[in-house]
Design a protein around this motif. Structure first.
Motif, PDB file in Angstrom:
ATOM      1  N   THR A  37       0.816  -1.213   0.000  1.00  0.00           N
ATOM      2  CA  THR A  37       0.000   0.000   0.000  1.00  0.00           C
ATOM      3  C   THR A  37       0.848   1.261   0.000  1.00  0.00           C
ATOM      4  O   THR A  37       0.541   2.245  -0.677  1.00  0.00           O
ATOM      5  N   GLY A  38       1.946   1.239   0.729  1.00  0.00           N
ATOM      6  CA  GLY A  38       2.785   2.436   0.829  1.00  0.00           C
ATOM      7  C   GLY A  38       3.767   2.606  -0.310  1.00  0.00           C
ATOM      8  O   GLY A  38       4.603   3.513  -0.280  1.00  0.00           O
ATOM      9  N   GLY A  39       3.685   1.776  -1.333  1.00  0.00           N
ATOM     10  CA  GLY A  39       4.617   1.880  -2.454  1.00  0.00           C
ATOM     11  C   GLY A  39       5.934   1.209  -2.113  1.00  0.00           C
ATOM     12  O   GLY A  39       5.970   0.219  -1.383  1.00  0.00           O
ATOM     13  N   GLY A  40       7.010   1.751  -2.652  1.00  0.00           N
ATOM     14  CA  GLY A  40       8.324   1.194  -2.355  1.00  0.00           C
ATOM     15  C   GLY A  40       8.760   0.087  -3.285  1.00  0.00           C
ATOM     16  O   GLY A  40       9.820  -0.515  -3.092  1.00  0.00           O
ATOM     17  N   LEU A  41       7.949  -0.216  -4.315  1.00  0.00           N
ATOM     18  CA  LEU A  41       8.321  -1.224  -5.300  1.00  0.00           C
ATOM     19  C   LEU A  41       8.582  -0.563  -6.644  1.00  0.00           C
ATOM     20  O   LEU A  41       7.921   0.397  -7.012  1.00  0.00           O
ATOM     21  N   VAL A  42       9.547  -1.076  -7.363  1.00  0.00           N
ATOM     22  CA  VAL A  42       9.887  -0.554  -8.687  1.00  0.00           C
ATOM     23  C   VAL A  42       9.647  -1.645  -9.727  1.00  0.00           C
ATOM     24  O   VAL A  42      10.123  -2.774  -9.574  1.00  0.00           O
ATOM     25  N   HIS A  43       8.895  -1.301 -10.757  1.00  0.00           N
ATOM     26  CA  HIS A  43       8.627  -2.205 -11.881  1.00  0.00           C
ATOM     27  C   HIS A  43       9.856  -2.170 -12.785  1.00  0.00           C
ATOM     28  O   HIS A  43      10.172  -1.154 -13.384  1.00  0.00           O
ATOM     29  N   VAL A  44      10.587  -3.285 -12.863  1.00  0.00           N
ATOM     30  CA  VAL A  44      11.879  -3.291 -13.547  1.00  0.00           C
ATOM     31  C   VAL A  44      11.819  -4.040 -14.876  1.00  0.00           C
ATOM     32  O   VAL A  44      10.985  -4.930 -15.065  1.00  0.00           O
ATOM     33  N   PRO A  45      12.687  -3.670 -15.802  1.00  0.00           N
ATOM     34  CA  PRO A  45      12.769  -4.393 -17.075  1.00  0.00           C
ATOM     35  C   PRO A  45      13.555  -5.687 -16.892  1.00  0.00           C
ATOM     36  O   PRO A  45      14.329  -5.815 -15.943  1.00  0.00           O
ATOM     37  N   PRO A  46      13.379  -6.650 -17.818  1.00  0.00           N
ATOM     38  CA  PRO A  46      12.379  -6.567 -18.888  1.00  0.00           C
ATOM     39  C   PRO A  46      11.105  -7.315 -18.510  1.00  0.00           C
ATOM     40  O   PRO A  46      11.151  -8.505 -18.246  1.00  0.00           O
ATOM     41  N   GLN A  52       6.101  -8.743 -27.524  1.00  0.00           N
ATOM     42  CA  GLN A  52       5.677  -9.783 -26.593  1.00  0.00           C
ATOM     43  C   GLN A  52       5.888  -9.290 -25.163  1.00  0.00           C
ATOM     44  O   GLN A  52       6.731  -8.440 -24.904  1.00  0.00           O
ATOM     45  N   HIS A  53       5.088  -9.829 -24.262  1.00  0.00           N
ATOM     46  CA  HIS A  53       5.131  -9.371 -22.880  1.00  0.00           C
ATOM     47  C   HIS A  53       5.143 -10.562 -21.934  1.00  0.00           C
ATOM     48  O   HIS A  53       4.526 -11.587 -22.194  1.00  0.00           O
ATOM     49  N   GLY A  54       5.863 -10.400 -20.840  1.00  0.00           N
ATOM     50  CA  GLY A  54       5.874 -11.410 -19.789  1.00  0.00           C
ATOM     51  C   GLY A  54       5.274 -10.832 -18.529  1.00  0.00           C
ATOM     52  O   GLY A  54       4.726  -9.732 -18.535  1.00  0.00           O
ATOM     53  N   LYS A  55       5.388 -11.555 -17.437  1.00  0.00           N
ATOM     54  CA  LYS A  55       4.870 -11.072 -16.170  1.00  0.00           C
ATOM     55  C   LYS A  55       5.801 -10.003 -15.601  1.00  0.00           C
ATOM     56  O   LYS A  55       7.018 -10.166 -15.603  1.00  0.00           O
ATOM     57  N   ALA A  56       5.192  -8.936 -15.096  1.00  0.00           N
ATOM     58  CA  ALA A  56       5.985  -7.846 -14.525  1.00  0.00           C
ATOM     59  C   ALA A  56       6.715  -8.328 -13.278  1.00  0.00           C
ATOM     60  O   ALA A  56       6.193  -9.121 -12.498  1.00  0.00           O
ATOM     61  N   ARG A  57       7.938  -7.827 -13.118  1.00  0.00           N
ATOM     62  CA  ARG A  57       8.729  -8.152 -11.932  1.00  0.00           C
ATOM     63  C   ARG A  57       9.087  -6.866 -11.200  1.00  0.00           C
ATOM     64  O   ARG A  57       9.246  -5.810 -11.803  1.00  0.00           O
ATOM     65  N   TYR A  58       9.220  -6.990  -9.885  1.00  0.00           N
ATOM     66  CA  TYR A  58       9.448  -5.826  -9.048  1.00  0.00           C
ATOM     67  C   TYR A  58      10.612  -6.081  -8.099  1.00  0.00           C
ATOM     68  O   TYR A  58      10.903  -7.227  -7.740  1.00  0.00           O
ATOM     69  N   VAL A  59      11.289  -4.993  -7.710  1.00  0.00           N
ATOM     70  CA  VAL A  59      12.288  -5.046  -6.643  1.00  0.00           C
ATOM     71  C   VAL A  59      11.994  -3.895  -5.690  1.00  0.00           C
ATOM     72  O   VAL A  59      11.256  -2.959  -6.023  1.00  0.00           O
ATOM     73  N   ALA A  60      12.576  -3.964  -4.520  1.00  0.00           N
ATOM     74  CA  ALA A  60      12.426  -2.872  -3.563  1.00  0.00           C
ATOM     75  C   ALA A  60      13.092  -1.628  -4.119  1.00  0.00           C
ATOM     76  O   ALA A  60      14.168  -1.700  -4.726  1.00  0.00           O
ATOM     77  N   ALA A  61      12.461  -0.486  -3.925  1.00  0.00           N
ATOM     78  CA  ALA A  61      13.008   0.766  -4.463  1.00  0.00           C
ATOM     79  C   ALA A  61      14.405   1.039  -3.949  1.00  0.00           C
ATOM     80  O   ALA A  61      15.272   1.533  -4.683  1.00  0.00           O
ATOM     81  N   THR A  62      14.668   0.712  -2.686  1.00  0.00           N
ATOM     82  CA  THR A  62      16.004   0.966  -2.134  1.00  0.00           C
ATOM     83  C   THR A  62      17.065   0.100  -2.796  1.00  0.00           C
ATOM     84  O   THR A  62      18.228   0.485  -2.880  1.00  0.00           O
TER      85      THR A  62
END
Length: 249
Positions: A37-46, A52-62
């Protein structure tokens, strides 16, 4: 990690069937919803590649941008946002800036604009609206004819204004901006949206189809065909052949 992977991990820590007892009925993956809820995630490539598209992956913003030192105060953040917006989209109105920023209150933006002082200059729009611009920004000659251009789906030039009539005539808005929030790919003639474009692929090759909203002069049609062929060759570079065709308006 994907959202599904994060949800599975959190479920081992705080099982969803337990948390569901203290959450609104029908809410699934409660732990993930609370944790994100508070954010803090970054949607990273690829999360996708061309075509073509795959499933989005995220890492912690820090992890992605590193630990930050002193936090920027909100006043400075709003001033920077106003300057960056006008640098890309000015001249624009206060309502345009607010539309782009989203949750910012008009009073907060007015205060930021007042603090920026002589870094900004007022302008008067063709429709009589009060606009703002960067103080050192210059405008092109009034008699300059804009070349034809192709805009992508969800292009910022279309979605970054409150008053889109400056580029998207009101008569064509429903054809471009859909009720589900989608903005279709468009082409411009002399700086205004004049139609839609799409690319289809078959065994024989790739075709760019142009759907004009009205009559387009011969010179502009030729210019769109030339630029359109460059576009379809870029979008479908490995197609055995490329073509541009006009749909009935």
């Amino acid at each position: 990690m994907t959202v599904a992977e994060m949800e599975a991990h959190l479920d081992t820590i705080a099982p969803d069937n337990v948390l569901a007892l203290a959450s609104p009925s029908g809410v699934a993956h409660v732990a993930f919803r609370v944790a994100s809820t508070g954010g803090g995630l970054v949607h990273v490539p690829p999360s996708g590649f061309w075509g073509q598209h795959g499933k989005a992956r995220y890492v912690a913003a820090t992890t992605w941008i590193g630990e930050r030192g002193a936090q920027v105060d909100l006043d400075t953040a709003h001033e920077t946002a106003v300057l960056r917006y006008l640098g890309a989209y000015g001249p624009a109105s206060l309502a345009d800036i607010a539309k782009w920023l989203g949750p910012a209150r008009l009073g907060t933006l007015r205060a930021a604009i007042e603090r920026l002082g002589d870094q900004l200059r007022p302008r008067l729009g063709d429709d009589g609206r009060d606009l703002l611009d960067l103080a050192d920004a210059s405008l092109p000659p009034e008699d300059r004819v804009a070349p034809v251009r192709f805009l992508s789906r969800w292009d910022s030039v279309l979605i970054s204004y409150d008053a889109r009539e400056r580029i998207l005539p009101a008569a064509h808005r429903a054809a471009v901006a859909k009720k589900n929030g989608d903005f279709l790919p468009t082409f411009l003639v002399d700086g205004f949206v004049a139609g839609l474009w799409s690319v289809s692929r078959s065994k024989g090759g790739a075709t760019l189809e142009l759907t004009p909203f009205g009559r387009i002069g011969a010179a502009d049609r030729r210019a769109l065909e030339v630029e359109g062929e460059r576009l379809v060759r870029f979008v479908e570079a490995d197609a055995p052949s490329h073509a541009v065709r006009w749909a009935k308006s």
